[in-house]
Design a protein around this motif. Structure first.
Motif, mmCIF file in Angstrom:
data_model
loop_
_atom_site.group_PDB
_atom_site.id
_atom_site.type_symbol
_atom_site.label_atom_id
_atom_site.label_comp_id
_atom_site.label_asym_id
_atom_site.label_seq_id
_atom_site.Cartn_x
_atom_site.Cartn_y
_atom_site.Cartn_z
ATOM 1 N N HIS A 357 40.128 56.269 61.716
ATOM 2 C CA HIS A 357 39.741 55.563 62.941
ATOM 3 C C HIS A 357 38.471 56.162 63.526
ATOM 4 O O HIS A 357 37.514 55.440 63.844
ATOM 5 N N TRP A 358 38.451 57.483 63.689
ATOM 6 C CA TRP A 358 37.303 58.104 64.346
ATOM 7 C C TRP A 358 36.084 58.167 63.445
ATOM 8 O O TRP A 358 34.943 58.168 63.932
ATOM 9 N N GLN A 359 36.298 58.209 62.138
ATOM 10 C CA GLN A 359 35.140 58.101 61.248
ATOM 11 C C GLN A 359 34.478 56.737 61.384
ATOM 12 O O GLN A 359 33.250 56.631 61.355
ATOM 13 N N GLN A 360 35.292 55.703 61.562
ATOM 14 C CA GLN A 360 34.735 54.366 61.781
ATOM 15 C C GLN A 360 33.997 54.289 63.108
ATOM 16 O O GLN A 360 32.936 53.662 63.205
ATOM 17 N N VAL A 361 34.542 54.956 64.129
ATOM 18 C CA VAL A 361 33.835 55.016 65.413
ATOM 19 C C VAL A 361 32.477 55.692 65.229
ATOM 20 O O VAL A 361 31.453 55.227 65.755
ATOM 21 N N GLY A 362 32.442 56.778 64.476
ATOM 22 C CA GLY A 362 31.192 57.472 64.213
ATOM 23 C C GLY A 362 30.198 56.603 63.474
ATOM 24 O O GLY A 362 29.001 56.579 63.801
ATOM 25 N N ARG A 363 30.684 55.865 62.462
ATOM 26 C CA ARG A 363 29.792 54.965 61.719
ATOM 27 C C ARG A 363 29.248 53.864 62.618
ATOM 28 O O ARG A 363 28.066 53.480 62.514
ATOM 29 N N SER A 364 30.078 53.363 63.519
ATOM 30 C CA SER A 364 29.636 52.316 64.447
ATOM 31 C C SER A 364 28.541 52.848 65.371
ATOM 32 O O SER A 364 27.554 52.151 65.646
ATOM 33 N N LEU A 365 28.708 54.088 65.843
ATOM 34 C CA LEU A 365 27.678 54.699 66.687
ATOM 35 C C LEU A 365 26.366 54.849 65.925
ATOM 36 O O LEU A 365 25.287 54.538 66.440
ATOM 37 N N THR A 366 26.458 55.321 64.685
ATOM 38 C CA THR A 366 25.261 55.508 63.867
ATOM 39 C C THR A 366 24.552 54.182 63.631
ATOM 40 O O THR A 366 23.319 54.084 63.723
ATOM 41 N N GLN A 367 25.331 53.140 63.325
ATOM 42 C CA GLN A 367 24.738 51.817 63.109
ATOM 43 C C GLN A 367 24.107 51.281 64.381
ATOM 44 O O GLN A 367 23.052 50.639 64.343
ATOM 45 N N SER A 368 24.735 51.548 65.526
ATOM 46 C CA SER A 368 24.182 51.105 66.803
ATOM 47 C C SER A 368 22.835 51.756 67.071
ATOM 48 O O SER A 368 21.870 51.097 67.485
ATOM 49 N N TYR A 369 22.748 53.067 66.818
ATOM 50 C CA TYR A 369 21.477 53.772 67.003
ATOM 51 C C TYR A 369 20.421 53.243 66.023
ATOM 52 O O TYR A 369 19.243 53.126 66.372
#
Length: 376
Positions: A357-369
């Motif tokens: 779950h939190w790895q996906q949150v991290g990937r979403s943040l990276t993609q957003s940036y």
């Protein structure tokens, strides 16, 4: 060399090593836990460090356009969520111990003292407990001592990726060799845990440099590759198990050799490590490692209570250690298998609900940036 290549056999070995560390932390009378290999399996944490250095050098060491923010998010969301969750679990367990203590029941130690003193919580929270002699690296969720070392080594590693050409290799070699020298000569300026991590992690980075340069030129037959894998694996197991001279140095060198050998994936052992069960153990390795101490504490506490209630000696003290004994070697080994199955089951839950779950949150943040940068 494809940066997206996965080293499946090495991932599987990470899982097997995590399970060996679990067995190391189980003390069960007359069972396989008393075998010399498992009594020395704490050394396999050094294998984790070597493997982490190898894998990060593969994924990031030669990557162009690497941004610290992306790297920081990736590593932080990989490490911290489960760590913080398990720290919370241990604090709750300590509160439960305190409530029991108020009723006159003591579980080996007085709650919120020693390794679980309140002042140890903040260093654990920010993962610095292994980096200073003023904190106890084995406080609260004690396996996290190595995660403390590893997380900040990631940041050192990133800084060194800014170097180009031979300068990067020289920096990796300088850190690995100097840390190993200080470790072998009992240098007290840096904690032993940090020296173990630095020597092994950057040794793993150097192992990847060797792999990068020669792997495509190695042409072993399946038979020769299988023989090589079996010899290296048998040698590594033997050295871990036996009291050999200069064991620390020998183990580190063998772990580097083992990682290099199985990164080639040319023999029968590496092919066996690609079977679904072993691959699953690799996926769950971090959860297995981080959750098992709490599981074992709960099981041992339950056995202590049952011993007090029933009078059965199922949780005897042997020397200064608490053991489990259910009546003989065979039944003890069966109970050990049940404990390992429970650890795997719970690790599957934490891997799915927390890690992924939190790895996906991290990937979403990276993609957003990344999208914001593209829009600019």
């Amino acid at each position: 060399m494809a940066v997206n290549k996965r080293f499946d056999a090495l991932d599987s070995f990470r899982g097997l090593c995590a399970m060996s560390v679990v067995v190391y932390h189980v003390n069960m009378v007359g069972s396989v836990t008393e075998l010399s290999f498992f009594r020395a399996s704490h050394l396999l944490v050094d294998f984790f460090f070597v493997l982490s250095g190898f894998v990060l050098a593969h994924g990031y060491g030669f990557k162009s356009g690497l941004r610290f923010k992306d790297f920081f998010i990736s590593r932080t969301f990989r490490i911290f969520p489960l760590h913080i969750f398990m720290l919370g679990v241990f604090i709750l367990l300590e509160i439960a111990k305190w409530l029991a203590y108020k009723k006159g029941f003591v579980f080996n130690s007085i709650p919120f003292t020693g390794v679980t003193a309140p002042q140890e919580i903040l260093p654990n929270l920010v993962l610095v407990q292994s980096w200073t002699p003023l904190t106890n690296p084995l406080s609260y969720n004690f396996p996290s001592w190595s995660i403390s070392v590893e997380y900040y080594m990631y940041m050192i590693f990133f800084a060194l990726t800014m170097l180009r050409g031979v300068g990067k290799y020289l920096a990796w070699a300088a850190i690995s060799c100097s840390a190993l020298y200080m470790l072998l000569h009992d240098h007290h300026g840096i904690t032993e845990n940090v020296l173990r991590g630095l020597s092994c992690f950057f040794g793993g980075c150097l192992t990847y440099v060797l792999y990068r340069k020669v792997a495509d030129r190695i042409d072993l037959s399946y038979t020769a590759g299988s023989l090589l894998e079996m010899v290296v694996l048998a040698g590594t197991i033997t050295v871990v198990a036996l009291p050999v001279p200069e064991k620390t140095l020998t183990c580190i060198l063998l772990f580097c050799l083992c990682v290099f050998t199985f990164s080639l994936e040319v023999g029968a052992v590496s092919q066996a490590m690609k079977r679904p069960f072993f691959l699953r153990m690799g996926v769950l390795s971090y959860s297995i490692y981080m959750t098992h101490a709490a599981i074992l504490f709960c099981l041992l506490s339950l056995m202590i209570v049952l011993q007090k209630v029933t009078g059965w000696q199922i949780a005897p003290m042997v020397g200064d250690k608490r053991y489990l004994d259910f009546g003989g070697p065979v039944i003890n080994d069966l109970v050990l298998l049940a404990i390992l199955a429970l650890v795997i089951f719970i690790a599957g839950i934490t891997n799915r609900r927390i890690e992924k779950h939190w790895q996906q949150v991290g990937r979403s943040l990276t993609q957003s940036y990344a999208l914001r940068r593209a829009e600019k």
